[in-house]
Enzyme design. Structure first.
Site, PDB file in Angstrom:
ATOM      1  N   GLU A   1       4.298   9.814  10.128  1.00 17.68           N
ATOM      2  CA  GLU A   1       3.729   8.465  10.256  1.00 17.68           C
ATOM      3  C   GLU A   1       4.031   7.991  11.664  1.00 17.68           C
ATOM      4  O   GLU A   1       5.170   7.639  11.973  1.00 17.68           O
ATOM      5  CB  GLU A   1       4.358   7.481   9.264  1.00 17.68           C
ATOM      6  CG  GLU A   1       3.902   7.667   7.846  1.00 17.68           C
ATOM      7  CD  GLU A   1       4.567   6.668   6.907  1.00 17.68           C
ATOM      8  OE1 GLU A   1       4.907   5.554   7.352  1.00 17.68           O
ATOM      9  OE2 GLU A   1       4.762   7.030   5.744  1.00 17.68           O
TER      10      GLU A   1
ATOM     11  N   ASN B   1       8.562   9.810  -0.701  1.00 20.67           N
ATOM     12  CA  ASN B   1       8.205   9.136   0.547  1.00 20.67           C
ATOM     13  C   ASN B   1       9.424   8.449   1.138  1.00 20.67           C
ATOM     14  O   ASN B   1       9.987   7.561   0.496  1.00 20.67           O
ATOM     15  CB  ASN B   1       7.124   8.084   0.283  1.00 20.67           C
ATOM     16  CG  ASN B   1       6.570   7.514   1.565  1.00 20.67           C
ATOM     17  OD1 ASN B   1       5.801   8.190   2.251  1.00 20.67           O
ATOM     18  ND2 ASN B   1       6.962   6.304   1.908  1.00 20.67           N
ATOM     19  N   GLU B   2       9.811   8.893   2.320  1.00 23.77           N
ATOM     20  CA  GLU B   2      10.989   8.326   2.994  1.00 23.77           C
ATOM     21  C   GLU B   2      12.127   8.137   1.998  1.00 23.77           C
ATOM     22  O   GLU B   2      12.741   7.065   1.922  1.00 23.77           O
ATOM     23  CB  GLU B   2      10.643   6.991   3.654  1.00 23.77           C
ATOM     24  CG  GLU B   2       9.754   7.115   4.868  1.00 23.77           C
ATOM     25  CD  GLU B   2       9.666   5.824   5.672  1.00 23.77           C
ATOM     26  OE1 GLU B   2       9.931   4.744   5.123  1.00 23.77           O
ATOM     27  OE2 GLU B   2       9.333   5.899   6.860  1.00 23.77           O
TER      28      GLU B   2
ATOM     29  N   GLU C   1       3.054  -0.901   1.642  1.00 19.70           N
ATOM     30  CA  GLU C   1       2.687  -2.319   1.505  1.00 19.70           C
ATOM     31  C   GLU C   1       1.756  -2.504   0.303  1.00 19.70           C
ATOM     32  O   GLU C   1       0.876  -3.356   0.280  1.00 19.70           O
ATOM     33  CB  GLU C   1       2.037  -2.864   2.794  1.00 19.70           C
ATOM     34  CG  GLU C   1       2.943  -2.940   3.960  1.00 19.70           C
ATOM     35  CD  GLU C   1       3.445  -1.597   4.486  1.00 19.70           C
ATOM     36  OE1 GLU C   1       4.639  -1.294   4.311  1.00 19.70           O
ATOM     37  OE2 GLU C   1       2.649  -0.831   5.071  1.00 19.70           O
TER      38      GLU C   1
HETATM   39  C1  GLA Z   1       7.020   3.478   6.041  1.00 12.30           C
HETATM   40  C2  GLA Z   1       6.339   3.902   4.756  1.00 12.30           C
HETATM   41  C3  GLA Z   1       4.867   3.588   4.758  1.00 12.30           C
HETATM   42  C4  GLA Z   1       4.625   2.192   5.264  1.00 12.30           C
HETATM   43  C5  GLA Z   1       5.219   2.054   6.654  1.00 12.30           C
HETATM   44  C6  GLA Z   1       5.030   0.679   7.258  1.00 12.30           C
HETATM   45  O1  GLA Z   1       6.860   4.406   6.988  1.00 12.30           O
HETATM   46  O2  GLA Z   1       6.525   5.278   4.498  1.00 12.30           O
HETATM   47  O3  GLA Z   1       4.369   3.737   3.458  1.00 12.30           O
HETATM   48  O4  GLA Z   1       5.219   1.294   4.397  1.00 12.30           O
HETATM   49  O5  GLA Z   1       6.595   2.250   6.579  1.00 12.30           O
HETATM   50  O6  GLA Z   1       3.701   0.331   7.291  1.00 12.30           O
END
Ligand code: GLA
Length: 587
Positions: free
Chosen positions: A235, A158-159, A100
C-alpha cells in the site's frame, strides 16, 4: 506451482522476470457499469495489476445464507473484466480489510458477540471465516491464474502486526486458503516497522510493507526483516481519507510522484493505494476511534490519480510519466474527463415526516429497556426508540451507556437536542411538557470502527435511559435500515423548512445521463437517494459538500431525488453541479 513466484530479489510470472505495478480500486466502491472504464484507465496509466479487498460483511450479510455476488458485489464479473483488460489481480479477502470500511469488513452478526476474540485463532472466529470461504471460493477459483484467470496473488489478513501476534491464526488462514484450492502466491502486509513485521509476517510467506513516504528507510526495514525476496510496497499511500468535521486531505502531486519514482528506481513492486478510491455509498463507511469516535465521510476520493468520478487528476498524468521511466506504458493518449450533466435544479414537491410514519417502514420490537441495533438485527442505518415519560417538568435525561452514534431527542414530536458519541455526550437537559409525553430518540449508526480494538462496538441506545435518575421502561424500538423506501407515505407539500426529520421527494429532467454532483445548500444532515440508488450521507459539518452521482443511476427523462433530512433546512431546492466540492484542504 503458482504463476507468480519469488526469487532472491524479485518476482517471476510464468517463469519470466516481473514487476508488479498495481493500483487499488475496490469494486464495491464503484458503480458496476463503470468498472470497465476504470480498469481501462488503470491500464492506460501503466498499471499491469489491479488490487482489491473483498468485504466479508457485504458478501455474507446472513451467517446461514449464501454469499451475495451480484450488482456492486459481482466480484467474478470484476475479475473477468480485469482479465479482459489485460490486468492481473491482487486479491485481499481479509477476513479483516480495514479500508475505512464499515467494521473493517467484519460482519456485524459476528462482531455482535463480545465474547468472540476477533482476528484470532478463537475457533468461533476462524470457523465463521472458513464457512464463508467454503461459499465464496468456488466462485473465485475459476479466476485464479492456476485456472487461466487474472488473480496472481492473495493476501492473508491485513496489517495484522498492528493488531495482534497470534501466528497460529495467520497459519490457519493460510491453510484455509490453500486447502480450498488457492494455489497462488500468498502474502502478508504490515506497516514498515520491525515490530509490526515481526508480529504480522509468516515464516515462508512473502512479507510486504505498507507506507506512503520515507521510501528508502521503509524498504530498508523490509529488507532487514527479509534479507532475501522481492521488495514490495503493498500500500503506497498517495493520498488519504477524510473524517466529518476535519479538513479534506490532499497530497502534493510532485511529492507523491517523486516517492513513486524512488520506489520503482529501487526495483520494488508497488500497489498504489488508491488508484481510484470511489465512494462509500449507502451506509458502508467506517470510522476511527482513537481518543474519540470519528466517522469517515461518504467520498473515498483519496486524492487518487483517478478522481471519485473517474476522471484523470494531476496524479494520473504525473504517475503515468513516472511509470513510463521504469515499465511499459500503453502508447495511447491519456483519457479525457467524462462529460458532466448541465447545472440542474431540483424542486421538492412531496414530503413525509419520519416520526409519525416509522411504523410504515418497519415493525417495532417492544422491550422493557432499549435494545441495541445488534439486538434488533440491524446492520446499518437508524433505529427509532419510543416511550412515554410519566411526569411533566424540568429534568436531566441521561444515557449512561452512551449512544451509538448520534441521537436526536424529541418530546411530543418537538426536537429537544442531540447527543453525539464523537463528543462523549450522555446527558441532555429537557422540559417535559406534560405527564405522558412521547419521548422519541432517533439514533444513527454513523459507521462501524474499522481499525484498532473497538471494531464491533455496539450501535443504537447502549443501555437504560433515565430521567432525573428514574429509569424509563417500555420502549418501542423501530429498526430503520432504509433499504426500501417504497412504503414512505409521501404527500404533496410545498414546505421543506420544518425542523423535524422528514423525507423530501423531488424530480428532475435529464436529456443525456452523465456524472453529476449533488449540492445541498441550506440542508443540514441526512441521506440522499437518486432513482432508489443510495448515494450516502450528507452533512453540512463538512468537509465534503457534494455527493457524487454516477451517471449510470440516471436515466433520460424524469429522475427522482429523495432526501432524508434529519434536522432543519432552509433550502427549498437541491442542485446538481458539474464540479465536486470535497471541502477546504488541510492547511
Ligand atoms: C492501512 C490499511 C488500509 C487503509 C489504509 C489507510 O494501510 O491496510 O486498509 O485503511 O491504512 O487508508
Amino acid at each position: 506451482m503458482p504463476a507468480l513466484t519469488t526469487t532472491s530479489d524479485g518476482f517471476l510470472l510464468d517463469g519470466e522476470p516481473f514487476r508488479i505495478v498495481s493500483g487499488a480500486m475496490h469494486y464495491f466502491r464503484v458503480h458496476p457499469a463503470q468498472w470497465t472504464d476504470r480498469l481501462r484507465k488503470a491500464r492506460l496509466m501503466g498499471l499491469n495489476t489491479i488490487e482489491t479487498y473483498v468485504p466479508w460483511n457485504l458478501h455474507q450479510p446472513d451467517p446461514d445464507g449464501p454469499v451475495v455476488l451480484d450488482g456492486l458485489l459481482d466480484l467474478p464479473r470484476y475479475l473477468r473484466l480485469a482479465h479482459a483488460e489485460g490486468l492481473h489481480v491482487l486479491l485481499r479477502p481479509g477476513p479483516f480489510i480495514c479500508a475505512e470500511w464499515d467494521g473493517g469488513g467484519l460482519p456485524s452478526w459476528l462482531t455482535a458477540d463480545p465474547d468472540i476474540r476477533l482476528r484470532s485463532s478463537d475457533t468461533r472466529f476462524t470457523d465463521a471465516f472458513d464457512r464463508y470461504l467454503d461459499r465464496l471460493l468456488p466462485a473465485l477459483l475459476p479466476h485464479m491464474a492456476a485456472s487461466g484467470g487474472p488473480v496472481i496473488a492473495v493476501q492473508v489478513e491485513n496489517e495484522y502486526g498492528a493488531y495482534g501476534n497470534d501466528t497460529a491464526y495467520l497459519k490457519h488462514l493460510e491453510l484455509a486458503l490453500s486447502s480450498r484450492g488457492v494455489e497462488e502466491l500468498l502474502f502478508t502486509c504490515d506497516q514498515a516497522d520491525p515490530a509490526h513485521l515481526a508480529a504480522g509476517a509468516l515464516p515462508g510467506t512473502l512479507a510486504t510493507a505498507t507506507f506512503g513516504s520515507r521510501v528508502a528507510p521503509s524498504l530498508a526495514r523490509l529488507r532487514e526483516h527479509r534479507p532475501e525476496g522481492p521488495l514490495m510496497c503493498a500500500e503506497f499511500w498517495i493520498g488519504w481519507f477524510d473524517h466529518w468535521g476535519e479538513p479534506h486531505h490532499v497530497r502534493d502531486t510532485a511529492d507523491a510522484a517523486a516517492d513513486l519514482d524512488a520506489l520503482l528506481a529501487a526495483g520494488a513492486s508497488v500497489n498504489i493505494y488508491m488508484f481510484h478510491g470511489g465512494t462509500n455509498f449507502a451506509f458502508t463507511n467506517g470510522a476511527n476511534h482513537d481518543h474519540a469516535y470519528s466517522p469517515i465521510v461518504t467520498s473515498y476520493d483519496y486524492d487518487a490519480p483517478l478522481t471519485e468520478s473517474g476522471d484523470p487528476g494531476p496524479k494520473y498524468h504525473a504517475f503515468r510519466e513516472v511509470i513510463a521511466r521504469h515499465a511499459p506504458v500503453p502508447d495511447k493518449p491519456a483519457p479525457a474527463p467524462a462529460p458532466k450533466l448541465p447545472h440542474t435544479e431540483v424542486e421538492f414537491g412531496r414530503r413525509a415526516p419520519l416520526l409519525p410514519y416509522a411504523h410504515a417502514l418497519s415493525e417495532s420490537v417492544r422491550s422493557d429497556l432499549p435494545a441495541t441495533m445488534d439486538e434488533l438485527g440491524l446492520r446499518a442505518g437508524y433505529a427509532l426508540y419510543r416511550t412515554t415519560v410519566p411526569e411533566a417538568g424540568d429534568g436531566l435525561l441521561c444515557f449512561p451507556g452512551g449512544v451509538g452514534d448520534r441521537a436526536q431527542v424529541f418530546l411530543d414530536g418537538a426536537p429537544v437536542g442531540v447527543l453525539e458519541r464523537e463528543r462523549h455526550e450522555e446527558t441532555l437537559p429537557v422540559r417535559v411538557p406534560r405527564a405522558g409525553a412521547v419521548l422519541d430518540v432517533l439514533v444513527e449508526n454513523m459507521g462501524g470502527v474499522n481499525y484498532g480494538a473497538r471494531i464491533g462496538a455496539p450501535k443504537g441506545l447502549l443501555g437504560p435511559v433515565d430521567l432525573n435518575g428514574t429509569v424509563l421502561h417500555g420502549w418501542d424500538c423501530h429498526p430503520l435500515p432504509l433499504d426500501d423506501l417504497s412504503a414512505v407515505p409521501f404527500t404533496p407539500s410545498a414546505s421543506t423548512t420544518d425542523s423535524v426529520p422528514a423525507f423530501h421527494h423531488g424530480t428532475f429532467g435529464v436529456t443525456v445521463p452523465a456524472d453529476t454532483f449533488l449540492a445541498l445548500p441550506g440542508w443540514t444532515k441526512g441521506q440522499a437517494w437518486v432513482n432508489g440508488f443510495h448515494l450516502g450521507r450528507y452533512w453540512n459539518r463538512g468537509p465534503q459538500r457534494t455527493l457524487y452521482v454516477p451517471s449510470p443511476v440516471l436515466r433520460p427523462g424524469s429522475n427522482d431525488l429523495v432526501l432524508l433530512e434529519l434536522q432543519a433546512t432552509t433550502g427549498r431546492r437541491a442542485l446538481l453541479t458539474d464540479t465536486p466540492d470535497l471541502g477546504p484542504v488541510v492547511p
